[in-house]
Design an enzyme around this catalytic site. Sequence first.
Site, PDB file in Angstrom:
ATOM      1  N   SER A 106       0.827  -1.207   0.000  1.00  0.00           N
ATOM      2  CA  SER A 106       0.000   0.000   0.000  1.00  0.00           C
ATOM      3  C   SER A 106       0.861   1.256   0.000  1.00  0.00           C
ATOM      4  O   SER A 106       0.577   2.229  -0.710  1.00  0.00           O
ATOM      5  CB  SER A 106      -0.946   0.008   1.203  1.00  0.00           C
ATOM      6  N   ASP A 147       7.564   2.495   6.537  1.00  0.00           N
ATOM      7  CA  ASP A 147       7.320   1.912   5.220  1.00  0.00           C
ATOM      8  C   ASP A 147       7.710   2.874   4.107  1.00  0.00           C
ATOM      9  O   ASP A 147       8.463   2.524   3.189  1.00  0.00           O
ATOM     10  CB  ASP A 147       5.840   1.542   5.077  1.00  0.00           C
TER      11      ASP A 147
END
Length: 381
Positions: free
Chosen positions: A112, A156
């Site tokens: 994502s 991330d």
Amino acid sequence: MNNYQYHIFSPYRVCPLGAHVDHQHGLVTGFAINKGVDLWFTPSEDSQVHLESKSFEEIVDFEMNTRTQVKEGNWGDYARGAKYALSKRFELVKGINGVIQGSLPVGGLSSSAAVLIAYVMAFAKANHITLKPFEVVLIASEAEREYIGLNNGLLDQSCIALGQKDGLLFLDCDTNDYRVIKKHPDMPEFEIGIFFSGLTRNLVNSDYNLRVYECKVAAWNMLAYVDTPLKGFDKTFLRDIPKESFEKTRDIMPARFARRAEHFYSEYRRVRQGVTAWETGNLQLFGKLSFDSCESSIHNYECGSPELIAIYNSMHKLPGVYGGRFSGAGFKGAVIALVDPKNKESIEIEVTKQYLAQFPEYETTFKTYWVKPDDGARFID
């Protein structure tokens, strides 16, 4: 995809040390890897965004110059989220016509975040906006928190945007200071095994956000017990509380909150030790600390499905495995391992045999992938 003007590669990421602490402003490490998301696109003549996916049948269409609406519950939300965060800073008038494709059907590698970063870079390019890599990190992270609804930190996005193939990213999520530590010339060669359990997960609907809140409640407990004024929940982080306060209060706060804090403080120490190990080429110690991180994730942070724990238990004592842990939030998804390339075939065979003996229902969905560190998100000539 020669009929498109631009091509962005946005890699997936793995985090060998620094698990579940970025949202508490801890210390983290990570690699971008040589598998990820490809986005081919051409800027539109107008504000229209038209996107297709190699993984999903739906076509996504929206206007770049109109207010972003609520989530629609499909893959296009990530493009709308990128638009939402970018439009808070810049005027967006041009859309894109593009197609996106992921290279691994694996949970736990922050796909994502890779997708969001690709969209942020593409929308910026179409609108002649120049962004520094860390600006991309901040915008993509904001999109995931405020639009997608995942209370993440910067781990991330930082790995994906800042990674380098010959180094380890070390990021302080409190100050946002970071550096890429080059691989020591004496360090043994390694590859990264990704053992995909066969389960997929949605972080927004998992216990990910609950764990974030538990860490903050642990911090509130400590502040209250040592008679320190409380801050708002959104401004409360374990990083701001000395470990001495935890030692004074760990036995009087509810046990579940004490375990979350124990993971944070012990992971902080492990990252410090791991960075030193990496700097000196000591891959054996670095790997052991990654194993220790996973043990704390299981027992203190209390994540890990039975499937992930089974994979971890089957691989962590095999010859040629330096270290490893759950990847991502650690509720379903995947387990990663740093391995000696000479042993990877035997490791794959043994992990597969042990896992499927325990979970035969995943025979068609359990997969092993081998990847290497790579550079961060970039335009491909």
